[in-house]
Design an enzyme around this catalytic site. Structure first.
Site, mmCIF file in Angstrom:
data_model
loop_
_atom_site.group_PDB
_atom_site.id
_atom_site.type_symbol
_atom_site.label_atom_id
_atom_site.label_comp_id
_atom_site.label_asym_id
_atom_site.label_seq_id
_atom_site.Cartn_x
_atom_site.Cartn_y
_atom_site.Cartn_z
ATOM 1 N N ASN A 74 -10.006 -0.280 -0.263
ATOM 2 C CA ASN A 74 -8.539 -0.200 -0.234
ATOM 3 C C ASN A 74 -7.962 -0.786 -1.530
ATOM 4 O OD1 ASN A 74 -5.806 -0.529 0.238
ATOM 5 N ND2 ASN A 74 -6.042 -1.513 2.227
ATOM 6 N N HIS A 80 -3.520 7.179 2.739
ATOM 7 C CA HIS A 80 -3.894 5.884 2.163
ATOM 8 C C HIS A 80 -5.329 5.563 2.585
ATOM 9 C CE1 HIS A 80 -3.854 1.839 0.854
ATOM 10 N NE2 HIS A 80 -3.879 1.329 2.068
ATOM 11 N N CYS A 134 0.812 -1.232 0.000
ATOM 12 C CA CYS A 134 0.000 0.000 0.000
ATOM 13 C C CYS A 134 0.845 1.281 0.000
ATOM 14 C CB CYS A 134 -0.951 0.012 1.184
ATOM 15 S SG CYS A 134 -2.064 -1.394 1.198
HETATM 16 O O1 UT7 Z 1 -3.573 -0.891 3.846
HETATM 17 C C1 UT7 Z 1 -3.237 -1.532 5.009
HETATM 18 C C2 UT7 Z 1 -4.089 -2.718 5.028
HETATM 19 N N1 UT7 Z 1 -5.181 -2.829 5.881
HETATM 20 C C3 UT7 Z 1 -5.690 -1.974 6.788
HETATM 21 O O2 UT7 Z 1 -5.285 -0.890 7.006
HETATM 22 C C4 UT7 Z 1 -6.823 -2.520 7.603
HETATM 23 C C5 UT7 Z 1 -6.579 -2.315 9.080
HETATM 24 N N2 UT7 Z 1 -7.603 -2.889 9.916
HETATM 25 C C6 UT7 Z 1 -8.897 -2.496 9.904
HETATM 26 O O3 UT7 Z 1 -9.295 -1.656 9.122
HETATM 27 C C7 UT7 Z 1 -9.820 -3.086 10.943
HETATM 28 O O4 UT7 Z 1 -9.071 -3.807 11.882
HETATM 29 C C8 UT7 Z 1 -10.922 -4.012 10.339
HETATM 30 C C9 UT7 Z 1 -11.910 -3.181 9.544
HETATM 31 C C10 UT7 Z 1 -10.290 -5.063 9.467
HETATM 32 C C11 UT7 Z 1 -11.687 -4.698 11.465
HETATM 33 O O5 UT7 Z 1 -12.240 -3.746 12.319
HETATM 34 P P1 UT7 Z 1 -12.090 -3.912 13.901
HETATM 35 O O6 UT7 Z 1 -12.851 -2.816 14.503
HETATM 36 O O7 UT7 Z 1 -10.614 -3.984 14.192
HETATM 37 O O8 UT7 Z 1 -12.839 -5.280 14.164
HETATM 38 P P2 UT7 Z 1 -12.274 -6.648 14.747
HETATM 39 O O9 UT7 Z 1 -11.355 -7.300 13.753
HETATM 40 O O10 UT7 Z 1 -11.775 -6.427 16.123
HETATM 41 O O11 UT7 Z 1 -13.622 -7.478 14.797
HETATM 42 C C12 UT7 Z 1 -14.712 -7.086 15.613
HETATM 43 C C13 UT7 Z 1 -15.848 -8.058 15.391
HETATM 44 C C14 UT7 Z 1 -15.427 -9.544 15.489
HETATM 45 O O12 UT7 Z 1 -16.471 -10.228 16.129
HETATM 46 P P3 UT7 Z 1 -16.368 -10.640 17.676
HETATM 47 O O13 UT7 Z 1 -15.146 -11.506 17.757
HETATM 48 O O14 UT7 Z 1 -16.228 -9.356 18.415
HETATM 49 O O15 UT7 Z 1 -17.663 -11.346 17.914
HETATM 50 C C15 UT7 Z 1 -15.336 -9.975 14.049
HETATM 51 O O16 UT7 Z 1 -15.586 -11.350 13.894
HETATM 52 O O17 UT7 Z 1 -16.396 -7.905 14.079
HETATM 53 C C16 UT7 Z 1 -16.448 -9.172 13.428
HETATM 54 N N3 UT7 Z 1 -16.272 -8.958 11.983
HETATM 55 C C17 UT7 Z 1 -17.296 -8.718 11.149
HETATM 56 N N4 UT7 Z 1 -18.622 -8.650 11.346
HETATM 57 C C18 UT7 Z 1 -19.394 -8.399 10.292
HETATM 58 C C19 UT7 Z 1 -15.109 -8.909 11.286
HETATM 59 N N5 UT7 Z 1 -15.378 -8.668 9.989
HETATM 60 C C20 UT7 Z 1 -16.723 -8.545 9.881
HETATM 61 C C21 UT7 Z 1 -17.594 -8.293 8.809
HETATM 62 N N6 UT7 Z 1 -18.920 -8.217 9.062
HETATM 63 N N7 UT7 Z 1 -17.144 -8.078 7.559
#
Ligand code: UT7
Length: 328
Positions: A285, A255, A115
């Protein structure tokens, strides 16, 4: 002899036609429009066609940039394509672009920094120009991450999209140009965002495909935390190197991975109100393509005028991160 600056003469972009909305994703994985919007800010993304490779997107973006810059392909004396999703191991995307454009005198190579790719590409172009090696360079940021997406993994498949952006960078006199570039890497964190197999470490096998090891694997929360810290660091360092103040920035183009990351970065920088460019809602992204597509949109929407200060800042797999301050 006067010092020549690396100046962006023109930009272009190409987005594939196919739009994948959050509602479409609700039908594929256990997710919701509400979750995706509130956690990421993404509403839709573009997806390359089955027969569309990164080079196909790159060629379209490059043609638009050449036209915008009023430069002919034969004038180019270097082509750098920043991508982590090349058409194949080799030849490079840059060579395919070089042939398609008829850029006969341009050496061509790819740059892999995920990225942060376009920032690394700008830095390379700046050095080639300031050393006298090149006069007119095509820098492309392109990725087709949909090809590496595991459509059963809701934690990653909602995040990515495909696209290409391009810039023509020229050796020019005057005050406009790339004032600074800052780049860093930390390979000790390579495991938090990677495509584990399909390369020389774990060549393709049926088991590997069965286990989706040829697809994106990410520790989202860890990447999130580091993205904010490193983008703030890079943004501040590039301003310091350029000798300008954050309040003087007309626009900062971070980004585009997650709206919450963008907002957190902006909050930690002392910038003017409405100085942050956001288009993550439309495209998700797009890795190496995000900052250059955003720069092209910002320029065409009239959000930057000649003389304005703009800063690009990015973070990605590697880890890699960096920023660049440009006087438009
Ligand atoms: O360019 C660099 C590359 N990437 C990035 O910059 C991405 C960086 N990370 C992020 O943007 C965030 O960490 C995410 C958007 C990927 C995830 O957001 P988060 O607030 O960190 O959520 P989390 O991974 O802590 O997940 C929270 C909950 C989980 O459920 P439980 O365990 O709390 O019951 C996940 O299973 O959300 C759940 N979850 C979803 N629910 C519905 C994860 N993905 C999804 C989804 N739909 N697509």
């Amino acid at each position: 002899m006067k010092k020549l600056r690396a100046k962006i003469l023109g930009t272009g972009r190409y987005l594939p036609e196919k739009v994948l909305t959050n509602a479409d994703l609700e039908k594929i994985v256990d997710t919701s429009d509400e979750w995706i919007r509130t956690r990421t800010g993404i509403e839709q993304r573009r997806i390359a066609g089955e027969n569309q490779a990164s080079s196909d997107l790159a060629i379209e973006a490059a043609k638009m940039a050449l036209e915008n810059a009023k430069v002919k392909a034969e004038e180019l004396d270097a082509i750098f394509t920043c991508t982590c999703t090349p058409d194949m191991f080799f030849p490079s995307v840059s060579c395919l672009v070089q042939a398609a454009l008829g850029a006969k005198k341009a050496p061509a190579m790819d740059i892999s920094a995920a990225c942060s790719g376009f920032i690394y590409g700008l830095a390379t172009a700046k050095s080639f120009i300031e050393s006298g090696q090149s006069k007119k360079i095509l820098v492309i940021g392109v990725d087709t991450l949909s090809k590496l997406t595991n459509w059963k993994d809701r934690s990653t498949c909602v995040l990515f999209g495909d696209g290409a952006g391009a810039a023509i960078i020229s050796a020019e006199e005057g005050e406009s140009g790339i004032l600074s570039v800052y780049m860093r890497a930390d390979g000790s964190e390579a495991n938090i965002l990677k495509v584990p197999a399909g390369g020389s470490k774990q060549p393709t096998t049926p088991e590997m495909i069965e286990n989706n090891l040829n697809k994106i694997h990410m520790n989202g929360p860890e990447v999130y935390k580091l993205a904010v810290i490193k983008m703030v660091e890079a943004a501040k360092k590039a301003l310091e190197i350029a000798g300008v103040n954050s309040r003087d920035l007309k626009l900062i183009i971070p980004h585009q991975a997650n709206l919450r990351i963008i907002d957190s970065v902006a909050k930690r920088l002392d910038i003017q109100e409405n100085a942050t460019f956001v288009n993550v809602q439309k495209y998700g992204n797009m890795s190496s393509a995000t900052t250059i597509i955003a720069l092209d949109e910002a320029q065409r929407e009239g959000r930057i005028q000649r003389g304005d200060l703009v800063e690009l800042v990015a973070f990605g797999a590697g880890l890699t991160w960096g920023a660049s301050v440009i006087r438009w």
